[in-house]
Design an enzyme around this catalytic site. Structure first.
Site, mmCIF file in Angstrom:
data_model
loop_
_atom_site.group_PDB
_atom_site.id
_atom_site.type_symbol
_atom_site.label_atom_id
_atom_site.label_comp_id
_atom_site.label_asym_id
_atom_site.label_seq_id
_atom_site.Cartn_x
_atom_site.Cartn_y
_atom_site.Cartn_z
ATOM 1 N N VAL A 120 -5.532 -5.678 2.267
ATOM 2 C CA VAL A 120 -4.421 -5.341 3.162
ATOM 3 C C VAL A 120 -3.169 -5.994 2.589
ATOM 4 C CG1 VAL A 120 -3.438 -5.726 5.444
ATOM 5 C CG2 VAL A 120 -5.803 -4.977 5.233
ATOM 6 N N HIS A 174 -8.152 5.135 3.166
ATOM 7 C CA HIS A 174 -7.071 4.173 3.424
ATOM 8 C C HIS A 174 -6.844 3.996 4.938
ATOM 9 C CE1 HIS A 174 -4.079 2.198 0.644
ATOM 10 N NE2 HIS A 174 -3.508 1.887 1.797
#
Ligand code: FMN
Length: 385
Positions: A99, A282
């Site tokens: 992230v 994603h």
């Protein structure tokens, strides 16, 4: 063998002494509290997805279309969730997905360090992002004995790309996940509505600004962050099959290709020397295509033909983890859940989220009679409407 279910005992024990769990137990509550804790622009960036977020929601809903068979008269008092991933032994199949802005999800702006510390405490590996608030060399040692991996956005400048790769090797990361689905930023209405780009990611450019190749190119008076934003596509640029051959030639570290959802791409990745496939969309942040990562997983697994397959996108519970494993994923990643844990409680918040996911997964294996990861096969699942 790690007793992940012991977290449940700890929580009940704390209750006996009058202490309620410090952080939410359900994902819905975690999300609600994180939305209040994070600055609005950061919240929109983290929680948001592409288009009308259909794919993002569907990623989560896809798990509801599978049910787990409970098996009786097994009652495994001990469970073994350990796996091997690209030569690295891990106590569980769960990992923290990369992230990029994890740095700015922390109150002190050092979320990468917090994730690494949570990794050290839980044994859950994390993927340090190219976009990080602290340079990758400062993040790696914070993970202690837990192996870490590096996520690469490949800049068009190959010398810079090679430098990032070699730094990741030197810092001790055990593998590189190259992200393929973000060479251009997808249509993200929440960020567009707040003109929220690249303000949020620009808090996370230190692996670029600390890079010797990058620094050698700065002219006197150049502001490093400004220069990255002005001169680099910060999520990397176009990356194609021949670029993969170049990358393969730069490193002996295991290469994992992140964003593969089509079986033909999985087959070709194998031919080009990938060590693992990372099936992901994603978290629905890039293209609102409608196909969930979970729906893609079975065909990708078949095409991977024995290569390890990492999976993420939409995992919110221990049950989701078990279902992805039963379908055949080698390892299962979470993204937003640990961001929210970090936002609420720093390292402790992430540790709580990871231990809760692992405890639930472990208890499902106990109740449903699956002693080891190897017992979780597609035969443990039934498709439901
Ligand atoms: N994936 C990358 O490969 N590189 C990144 O820099 C990156 N940044 C992300 C930033 C945010 C705020 C979020 C939520 C995800 C990001 N991802 C990135 C995608 C995650 O690695 C992962 O694929 C996704 O979060 C999984 O879906 P989930 O959030 O539903 O668990």
């Amino acid at each position: 063998m790690t007793e992940f279910s012991s977290y449940q005992d700890e929580l009940y024990e704390q209750g006996r002494h009058g202490h309620q769990p410090p952080y939410p137990i359900t994902f819905a509550e975690l999300e609600k509290k994180a939305s209040a804790a994070l600055p609005p622009k950061v919240w929109q960036y983290v929680a948001g997805g592409a288009g009308d977020e259909h794919t993002q929601r569907a990623n989560c809903e896809a798990f509801q279309r599978w049910g787990l068979y409970p098996r009786m008269l097994v009652a495994p008092t001990e469970r073994d969730m350990s796996i091997e991933l690209c030569g690295t032994r891990l106590p569980s199949p769960v990992f923290m997905a990369p992230v990029g802005v994890i740095g700015v999800c922390a109150q002190d702006g050092h979320g990468d360090i917090a994730a690494a510390r949570a990794s050290a405490r839980t044994g859950v590996p994390f993927f340090a992002g190219t976009l990080s608030s602290d340079p990758m060399e400062d993040v790696a040692p914070e993970a202690g004995d837990t192996p870490g991996f590096f996520q690469l956005y490949v800049p068009p400048d190959r010398e810079l790309g090679a430098s990032l790769v070699h730094r990741a090797e030197a810092a001790g990361y055990r593998g590189i996940a190259v992200t393929l689905d973000t060479w251009v930023t997808g249509w993200r209405p929440r960020d567009l509505a707040g003109s929220n780009y690249p303000q949020v990611p620009s808090g996370c450019l230190s692996s670029y600004t600390s890079d010797p190749v990058f620094r050698a190119r700065l002219r006197p008076g150049d502001d490093p962050v400004e220069t990255v934003v002005r001169t680099l596509p910060i999520f990397g640029g176009p990356f194609r099959w021949d670029d993969l051959d170049w990358l393969r030639s730069e490193t002996d570290l295991p290469l994992m290709l992140k964003g593969i959802c089509h079986p033909d791409d999985a087959r070709r990745a194998k031919d080009h020397g990938a060590d693992a496939i990372y099936c992901s969309n994603h978290g629905g942040r890039q293209a609102n295509g409608g196909l969930t990562a979970l729906e893609c997983l079975p065909d990708v697994l078949e095409a991977a033909d024995g290569l390890p397959v990492l999976f993420d996108s939409g995992v919110r519970t221990g049950a989701d983890i078990i279902k992805a494993l039963a379908l055949g994923a080698t390892a299962v990643g979470v993204g937003r859940p640990y961001c929210y844990g970090l936002a609420l409680g720093g390292v402790d918040g992430i540790v709580h989220v990871l231990r809760s996911l692992l405890a639930e997964a472990d208890l499902i294996m106990a109740v449903d009679g699956y002693p080891t990861r190897g017992d979780l096969t597609p035969r443990a699942l039934r498709a439901v409407r």
